[in-house]
Design a protein around this motif. Structure first.
Motif, PDB file in Angstrom:
ATOM      1  N   PRO A  58       0.802  -1.234   0.000  1.00  0.00           N
ATOM      2  CA  PRO A  58       0.000   0.000   0.000  1.00  0.00           C
ATOM      3  C   PRO A  58       0.836   1.286   0.000  1.00  0.00           C
ATOM      4  O   PRO A  58       1.861   1.404   0.684  1.00  0.00           O
ATOM      5  CB  PRO A  58      -0.801  -0.098   1.299  1.00  0.00           C
ATOM      6  CG  PRO A  58      -0.717  -1.524   1.715  1.00  0.00           C
ATOM      7  CD  PRO A  58       0.605  -2.005   1.227  1.00  0.00           C
ATOM      8  N   THR A  59       0.368   2.225  -0.774  1.00  0.00           N
ATOM      9  CA  THR A  59       0.770   3.625  -0.700  1.00  0.00           C
ATOM     10  C   THR A  59      -0.485   4.435  -0.433  1.00  0.00           C
ATOM     11  O   THR A  59      -1.530   4.173  -1.025  1.00  0.00           O
ATOM     12  CB  THR A  59       1.427   4.094  -2.001  1.00  0.00           C
ATOM     13  OG1 THR A  59       2.512   3.232  -2.323  1.00  0.00           O
ATOM     14  CG2 THR A  59       1.924   5.521  -1.883  1.00  0.00           C
ATOM     15  N   THR A  60      -0.398   5.397   0.471  1.00  0.00           N
ATOM     16  CA  THR A  60      -1.542   6.243   0.799  1.00  0.00           C
ATOM     17  C   THR A  60      -1.277   7.653   0.297  1.00  0.00           C
ATOM     18  O   THR A  60      -0.210   8.225   0.552  1.00  0.00           O
ATOM     19  CB  THR A  60      -1.798   6.264   2.310  1.00  0.00           C
ATOM     20  OG1 THR A  60      -2.024   4.921   2.757  1.00  0.00           O
ATOM     21  CG2 THR A  60      -3.027   7.102   2.642  1.00  0.00           C
ATOM     22  N   TYR A  61      -2.263   8.210  -0.419  1.00  0.00           N
ATOM     23  CA  TYR A  61      -2.133   9.540  -1.016  1.00  0.00           C
ATOM     24  C   TYR A  61      -3.172  10.490  -0.429  1.00  0.00           C
ATOM     25  O   TYR A  61      -4.324  10.107  -0.210  1.00  0.00           O
ATOM     26  CB  TYR A  61      -2.350   9.471  -2.533  1.00  0.00           C
ATOM     27  CG  TYR A  61      -1.346   8.627  -3.262  1.00  0.00           C
ATOM     28  CD1 TYR A  61      -0.119   9.152  -3.683  1.00  0.00           C
ATOM     29  CD2 TYR A  61      -1.609   7.289  -3.534  1.00  0.00           C
ATOM     30  CE1 TYR A  61       0.803   8.373  -4.366  1.00  0.00           C
ATOM     31  CE2 TYR A  61      -0.689   6.497  -4.206  1.00  0.00           C
ATOM     32  CZ  TYR A  61       0.510   7.046  -4.612  1.00  0.00           C
ATOM     33  OH  TYR A  61       1.421   6.267  -5.274  1.00  0.00           O
ATOM     34  N   VAL A  62      -2.757  11.723  -0.221  1.00  0.00           N
ATOM     35  CA  VAL A  62      -3.645  12.780   0.244  1.00  0.00           C
ATOM     36  C   VAL A  62      -3.583  13.945  -0.732  1.00  0.00           C
ATOM     37  O   VAL A  62      -2.493  14.431  -1.073  1.00  0.00           O
ATOM     38  CB  VAL A  62      -3.243  13.268   1.650  1.00  0.00           C
ATOM     39  CG1 VAL A  62      -3.907  14.606   1.972  1.00  0.00           C
ATOM     40  CG2 VAL A  62      -3.630  12.240   2.705  1.00  0.00           C
ATOM     41  N   LEU A  63      -4.750  14.370  -1.220  1.00  0.00           N
ATOM     42  CA  LEU A  63      -4.873  15.615  -1.976  1.00  0.00           C
ATOM     43  C   LEU A  63      -5.414  16.668  -1.026  1.00  0.00           C
ATOM     44  O   LEU A  63      -6.476  16.487  -0.422  1.00  0.00           O
ATOM     45  CB  LEU A  63      -5.816  15.434  -3.156  1.00  0.00           C
ATOM     46  CG  LEU A  63      -6.144  16.698  -3.963  1.00  0.00           C
ATOM     47  CD1 LEU A  63      -4.899  17.247  -4.658  1.00  0.00           C
ATOM     48  CD2 LEU A  63      -7.254  16.423  -4.976  1.00  0.00           C
ATOM     49  N   LYS A  64      -4.666  17.771  -0.874  1.00  0.00           N
ATOM     50  CA  LYS A  64      -5.108  18.850  -0.001  1.00  0.00           C
ATOM     51  C   LYS A  64      -5.878  19.917  -0.779  1.00  0.00           C
ATOM     52  O   LYS A  64      -5.782  20.010  -2.008  1.00  0.00           O
ATOM     53  CB  LYS A  64      -3.910  19.489   0.706  1.00  0.00           C
ATOM     54  CG  LYS A  64      -3.279  18.608   1.766  1.00  0.00           C
ATOM     55  CD  LYS A  64      -2.356  19.423   2.659  1.00  0.00           C
ATOM     56  CE  LYS A  64      -1.890  18.651   3.868  1.00  0.00           C
ATOM     57  NZ  LYS A  64      -1.151  19.507   4.818  1.00  0.00           N
ATOM     58  N   ASN A  65      -6.614  20.729  -0.050  1.00  0.00           N
ATOM     59  CA  ASN A  65      -7.397  21.791  -0.680  1.00  0.00           C
ATOM     60  C   ASN A  65      -6.526  22.858  -1.328  1.00  0.00           C
ATOM     61  O   ASN A  65      -7.005  23.615  -2.181  1.00  0.00           O
ATOM     62  CB  ASN A  65      -8.331  22.433   0.344  1.00  0.00           C
ATOM     63  CG  ASN A  65      -9.508  21.541   0.685  1.00  0.00           C
ATOM     64  OD1 ASN A  65     -10.193  21.037  -0.192  1.00  0.00           O
ATOM     65  ND2 ASN A  65      -9.748  21.327   1.970  1.00  0.00           N
ATOM     66  N   ASP A  66      -5.242  22.926  -0.956  1.00  0.00           N
ATOM     67  CA  ASP A  66      -4.346  23.896  -1.590  1.00  0.00           C
ATOM     68  C   ASP A  66      -3.743  23.362  -2.883  1.00  0.00           C
ATOM     69  O   ASP A  66      -2.880  23.998  -3.490  1.00  0.00           O
ATOM     70  CB  ASP A  66      -3.231  24.320  -0.624  1.00  0.00           C
ATOM     71  CG  ASP A  66      -2.284  23.177  -0.247  1.00  0.00           C
ATOM     72  OD1 ASP A  66      -2.435  22.053  -0.780  1.00  0.00           O
ATOM     73  OD2 ASP A  66      -1.383  23.407   0.586  1.00  0.00           O
ATOM     74  N   GLY A  67      -4.186  22.166  -3.342  1.00  0.00           N
ATOM     75  CA  GLY A  67      -3.719  21.605  -4.607  1.00  0.00           C
ATOM     76  C   GLY A  67      -2.458  20.781  -4.500  1.00  0.00           C
ATOM     77  O   GLY A  67      -1.969  20.277  -5.525  1.00  0.00           O
ATOM     78  N   SER A  68      -1.911  20.607  -3.312  1.00  0.00           N
ATOM     79  CA  SER A  68      -0.712  19.792  -3.138  1.00  0.00           C
ATOM     80  C   SER A  68      -1.085  18.341  -2.869  1.00  0.00           C
ATOM     81  O   SER A  68      -2.196  18.039  -2.425  1.00  0.00           O
ATOM     82  CB  SER A  68       0.146  20.333  -1.994  1.00  0.00           C
ATOM     83  OG  SER A  68      -0.535  20.235  -0.749  1.00  0.00           O
ATOM     84  N   ILE A  69      -0.133  17.422  -3.147  1.00  0.00           N
ATOM     85  CA  ILE A  69      -0.341  15.996  -2.955  1.00  0.00           C
ATOM     86  C   ILE A  69       0.734  15.474  -2.004  1.00  0.00           C
ATOM     87  O   ILE A  69       1.913  15.787  -2.155  1.00  0.00           O
ATOM     88  CB  ILE A  69      -0.277  15.229  -4.285  1.00  0.00           C
ATOM     89  CG1 ILE A  69      -1.256  15.816  -5.300  1.00  0.00           C
ATOM     90  CG2 ILE A  69      -0.589  13.744  -4.070  1.00  0.00           C
ATOM     91  CD1 ILE A  69      -1.105  15.256  -6.701  1.00  0.00           C
ATOM     92  N   TRP A  70       0.320  14.653  -1.055  1.00  0.00           N
ATOM     93  CA  TRP A  70       1.213  14.081  -0.054  1.00  0.00           C
ATOM     94  C   TRP A  70       1.059  12.570  -0.078  1.00  0.00           C
ATOM     95  O   TRP A  70      -0.018  12.049  -0.393  1.00  0.00           O
ATOM     96  CB  TRP A  70       0.875  14.623   1.336  1.00  0.00           C
ATOM     97  CG  TRP A  70       1.012  16.123   1.445  1.00  0.00           C
ATOM     98  CD1 TRP A  70       0.235  17.063   0.824  1.00  0.00           C
ATOM     99  CD2 TRP A  70       1.982  16.831   2.201  1.00  0.00           C
ATOM    100  NE1 TRP A  70       0.654  18.329   1.144  1.00  0.00           N
ATOM    101  CE2 TRP A  70       1.744  18.222   2.003  1.00  0.00           C
ATOM    102  CE3 TRP A  70       3.021  16.458   3.041  1.00  0.00           C
ATOM    103  CZ2 TRP A  70       2.499  19.204   2.598  1.00  0.00           C
ATOM    104  CZ3 TRP A  70       3.784  17.425   3.641  1.00  0.00           C
ATOM    105  CH2 TRP A  70       3.527  18.792   3.414  1.00  0.00           C
ATOM    106  N   ALA A  71       2.137  11.832   0.274  1.00  0.00           N
ATOM    107  CA  ALA A  71       2.075  10.375   0.182  1.00  0.00           C
ATOM    108  C   ALA A  71       2.984   9.723   1.208  1.00  0.00           C
ATOM    109  O   ALA A  71       3.979  10.299   1.651  1.00  0.00           O
ATOM    110  CB  ALA A  71       2.465   9.926  -1.222  1.00  0.00           C
ATOM    111  N   THR A  72       2.624   8.488   1.573  1.00  0.00           N
ATOM    112  CA  THR A  72       3.448   7.662   2.449  1.00  0.00           C
ATOM    113  C   THR A  72       3.249   6.203   2.080  1.00  0.00           C
ATOM    114  O   THR A  72       2.217   5.829   1.505  1.00  0.00           O
ATOM    115  CB  THR A  72       3.090   7.882   3.934  1.00  0.00           C
ATOM    116  OG1 THR A  72       4.022   7.183   4.756  1.00  0.00           O
ATOM    117  CG2 THR A  72       1.682   7.400   4.259  1.00  0.00           C
TER     118      THR A  72
END
Length: 440
Positions: A344-358
């Motif tokens: 698994p990889t988990t991705y987050v899209l934030k409201n400021d348009g950036s993407i984060w992952a772990t």
């Protein structure tokens, strides 16, 4: 680009072997990658180097509204149109396509059912898949693998055509939504009064009926709990099932790794409220992971369950969190979250348009320029002038890809690129470790 399949928000089957999809502004199904011998543009057209429109034999005035994938080892694709028609292509060894036989298809063919308003194919690690559909008059139809009673017809018979469910506790009820889960299959439905019913495999109390006995007809869950949605991973039989009622989250079933969020490892057979959660979206990874990641109403994340690749973002590679906890460093202002598959990889899209992952990063899925796994959320490498408005995840096992769309409707991707899955032309096996604009 118009949209990704909205099913991906609910983790109901975005995985598909070496193959990425989206719907274009012209309401065409766009695909790139490898069709695994079952479905692309027909025989001898199994690999699409760039994103191309896939032919669907639509009527005049008919447009594609949604797409779905079915299967993990044997694959099928469905599309639902604005006219309520369903079309299918791909693997059909157990009648999953609903076409009256068990013959695989390499082109989209219309399924003999009309006025579909809600559709759900199951998605497990074997080919024992089944499908359910709700029509405009509130009827439920099921077909495909019936070995665990998941079709709800009072038997374990496999069906190759959509067949109306008339018995059990849903007799006379107006059904509005259906949810299917494969590998020791089961099916849940919600009626117009938001009551919940379940059938199929129940070895760990997944059906929420107060026992662990398999069912072949739909039974109302014992608590009488109301629901807006039902979620579960595409996993083996060791499954937890989640019920969403407004902002409250309830869980039942397998709990050896704390996936029920109760602070223990005791299995449950009734839906039990997960404490301290105001759920807005839930995402669950693949068949050997039991991670649970919830976006809350206030835009923060809460995580728990089992992780194997740092996918919970709590600072460790593997282990369990038996109660909801915050990722290391916290995570706020979240717009969308997705976790995916066996590595698994988990991705987050934030409201400021950036993407984060772990999590897992063997093919550069984290988009940080390396292949090193992460145990905490890191911002994907990107130009600060870019604003991403949506994300989706494709692929299977360790070979997965992130797709992202910016505010100019340009498509970007990173991760596994075998069988042309990122649509980057002849560049077949050069995996991508930073977000790269794709050919669409």
């Amino acid at each position: 680009f118009l949209k990704f399949g909205t099913y991906a928000n609910k983790n109901t089957g975005s995985s598909f072997y070496r193959h990425c999809l989206y719907i274009s502004n012209a309401k065409k199904l766009m695909a790139a990658g490898y069709g695994a011998g079952y479905n692309m543009q027909g025989e001898h057209q199994e690999e699409l180097y760039n994103f191309q429109s896939i032919m669907v034999p639509l009527q005049k005035g008919e447009e594609i509204e949604e797409y779905y994938t079915c299967g993990w080892g044997h694959y099928a694709i469905f599309v639902l149109t604005n006219l309520g028609n369903l079309y299918a292509t791909g693997y059909n060894g157990l009648g999953q396509l609903g076409l009256g036989d068990k013959t695989n298809r390499q082109i989209f063919t219309k399924v003999p059912i009309s006025n579909v308003v809600w559709f759900k194919p199951s998605h497990g690690i074997t080919h024992y898949d089944h499908c359910a559909a709700v029509t405009a008059d509130g009827s439920l139809y099921t077909w495909g693998h019936g070995g665990d009673g998941a079709l709800g017809h009072g038997n374990t018979t496999t069906l190759t055509t959509p067949t109306k469910v008339t018995g059990g506790d849903i007799a006379g009820k107006t059904i509005t939504k259906c949810f299917t889960f494969s590998n020791y299959g089961n099916t849940f439905v919600i009626d117009s009064d938001r009551n919940v019913y379940a059938t199929g495999y129940n070895g760990y109390g997944q059906l929420g009926l107060g026992h662990d006995t398999k069912q072949t007809t739909f039974k109302q869950i014992v608590s009488g709990r109301k629901a807006d949605s039902i979620e579960g991973p595409f996993s083996d039989h060791r499954r937890a099932i989640f019920l969403i009622d407004g902002e409250d989250l309830y869980a039942t079933g397998h709990n050896a790794w704390g996936a029920l969020g109760q602070g223990d490892t005791v299995h449950r057979s009734t839906f039990t409220k997960v404490p301290g959660i105001a759920v807005d979206q839930i995402t669950l990874a693949g068949h050997t992971s039991n991670n649970v990641i919830v976006k809350q109403k206030d835009g923060t994340l809460r995580v728990w369950g089992y992780q194997s690749q740092g996918d919970l973002g709590i600072g460790s590679v593997s282990g369990t969190a038996k109660s909801p906890t915050s990722p290391t460093g916290g995570m706020s202002d979240v717009k969308k979250v997705l976790s995916h598959d066996n590595y698994p990889t988990t991705y987050v899209l934030k409201n400021d348009g950036s993407i984060w992952a772990t999590g897992y990063n063997g093919y550069g899925q984290l988009g940080v320029g390396t292949n090193d796994r992460s145990t905490t959320f890191k911002k994907i490498h990107m130009d600060d002038n870019l604003f991403f408005k949506d994300i989706s995840v494709f692929g299977a096992d360790s070979g997965t890809q992130l797709l992202a769309v910016d505010d100019n409707n340009d498509l970007w991707g990173c991760g596994y690129n075998g069988q042309f899955s990122l649509g980057m032309g002849e560049d077949r096996y050069n995996h991508v470790t930073v977000l790269t604009k794709l050919r669409t």
